[in-house]
Design an enzyme around this catalytic site. Structure first.
Site, PDB file in Angstrom:
ATOM      1  N   TYR A   1       8.455   3.024  -8.519  1.00 21.68           N
ATOM      2  CA  TYR A   1       8.426   2.509  -7.144  1.00 21.68           C
ATOM      3  C   TYR A   1       8.844   3.655  -6.227  1.00 21.68           C
ATOM      4  CZ  TYR A   1       8.361  -2.330  -8.958  1.00 21.68           C
ATOM      5  OH  TYR A   1       8.048  -3.503  -9.595  1.00 21.68           O
TER       6      TYR A   1
ATOM      7  N   PHE B   1       5.411 -11.580  -7.562  1.00 15.97           N
ATOM      8  CA  PHE B   1       4.585 -12.109  -6.477  1.00 15.97           C
ATOM      9  C   PHE B   1       4.818 -13.618  -6.325  1.00 15.97           C
ATOM     10  CE2 PHE B   1       1.285  -8.559  -7.388  1.00 15.97           C
ATOM     11  CZ  PHE B   1       2.094  -7.643  -6.751  1.00 15.97           C
ATOM     12  N   PRO B   2       6.070 -14.060  -6.175  1.00 16.52           N
ATOM     13  CA  PRO B   2       6.354 -15.498  -6.125  1.00 16.52           C
ATOM     14  C   PRO B   2       5.791 -16.207  -4.891  1.00 16.52           C
ATOM     15  CG  PRO B   2       8.305 -14.256  -5.517  1.00 16.52           C
ATOM     16  CD  PRO B   2       7.301 -13.252  -6.016  1.00 16.52           C
TER      17      PRO B   2
ATOM     18  N   GLY C   1       2.761 -15.070  -3.556  1.00 16.21           N
ATOM     19  CA  GLY C   1       1.429 -14.509  -3.458  1.00 16.21           C
ATOM     20  C   GLY C   1       1.531 -12.996  -3.455  1.00 16.21           C
TER      21      GLY C   1
ATOM     22  N   PRO D   1      -2.550  -6.505   0.594  1.00 18.38           N
ATOM     23  CA  PRO D   1      -3.504  -7.168   1.495  1.00 18.38           C
ATOM     24  C   PRO D   1      -4.670  -7.807   0.756  1.00 18.38           C
ATOM     25  CG  PRO D   1      -2.932  -4.951   2.287  1.00 18.38           C
ATOM     26  CD  PRO D   1      -2.385  -5.069   0.891  1.00 18.38           C
TER      27      PRO D   1
END
Length: 287
Positions: free
Chosen positions: A59, A208-209, A211, A215
């Site tokens: 990251y 991604f809880p 979504g 983009p």
């Protein structure tokens, strides 16, 4: 242990932790937009009781780990740091596989250096999808991870982005501390993996809880049904999405990420939100 906690690698962690993926710059690449605010978010998370932080050396690269070290080192005794291996970044920020034994070992060493620890509490082996996979056999990757655990460089081994069959292979090979896969109100095809984890008492950590963070993908917070329910309950749409996951199974641990102090406090407050039967019925129907 109360329902507010789940055992992760034998240590009690609160069910809402913090994911560091959103701390670096756009596309999880380069320095943060506001370094001081990123440091403040990490410190405030711990002040609010967070004792489970999820990160990765890639990251940034190195950005999230460096921020965590600068903000929190020396670390609180109850803090569980979870990192992951299996990927790297190219010079343009693209995601590439890094799954050979040498790459996995190098990844652990980079995490130890950047986090300034002698052992990472939990390290997830993240499998790549589609044409990004390295072609290295899962069993070979697991052998390397087990060796690193036996050497004391990682405390426990988790899996990320795995199918049910890959999870079964992992369980046949060694003890699995947690599974980190995509799951949210709008994306539920991983529920068989969640159920297997529930049966085996393995913490399940949905990434991604709300979504996708990238983009072009659907977001839970943009769904009219979710927004209407949030208004009825006096909550935010994000809190509704997080609370639904907590209600899904007791072994669920959340790691919502943010670079905003306001959103951080809202996310953690989702743990106090009760969804009644009517609310759960409305949300379940979104499937």
């Amino acid at each position: 242990m109360s329902e507010a906690f789940v055992a992760l690698a034998g240590r009690p962690v609160r069910r809402i932790g913090f994911g560091a993926m959103q701390l670096p710059g756009p596309r999880v690449f380069g320095p943060p937009r506001d370094r001081e605010q990123a440091l403040a978010v990490l410190r405030r998370a711990v002040e609010l009781g967070v004792n489970h932080i999820d990160t990765a050396q890639y990251y940034g690269p190195d950005v999230s780990n460096e921020l965590i070290r600068r903000a929190l080192h020396p670390y609180p005794e109850d803090l569980v740091l979870v990192s992951k291996l299996g990927a790297a970044r190219d010079q343009n920020g693209g995601w590439i596989a890094a799954q050979s034994p040498d790459q996995l070992r190098s990844g652990v060493e980079e995490n130890l250096r950047s986090l300034a620890v002698e052992r990472v509490d939990v390290v997830n082996l993240r499998l790549m999808s589609g044409d990004k996979t390295s072609g290295v056999a899962l069993t070979e990757q697991l052998d390397t991870m087990v060796a690193l655990r036996e050497e004391g460089k990682i405390g426990a081994l988790g899996l990320s982005n795995v199918t049910l069959q890959q999870l079964k292979t992992g369980l046949e090979h060694t003890e699995i501390a947690c599974v980190q896969n995509p799951l949210n109100l709008l994306q539920r095809d991983d529920e068989p993996v969640l159920e297997r984890c529930r049966q085996d008492g393995i913490p399940y950590v949905p990434f991604f809880p709300l979504g996708s963070a990238f983009p072009g993908m659907p977001h839970v917070t943009e769904q009219p049904v979710v927004c209407a329910l949030a208004q009825r309950l006096g909550a935010t749409a994000a809190q509704i999405g997080l609370a639904w996951l907590l209600h899904r199974a007791q072994n669920v641990l959340l790691i919502p990420g943010t670079s905003s102090l306001i959103h951080l406090e809202e996310n953690i407050a989702a743990g106090e939100l009760h969804l009644d039967e009517e609310a759960l019925g409305v949300l379940d129907a979104l499937a």
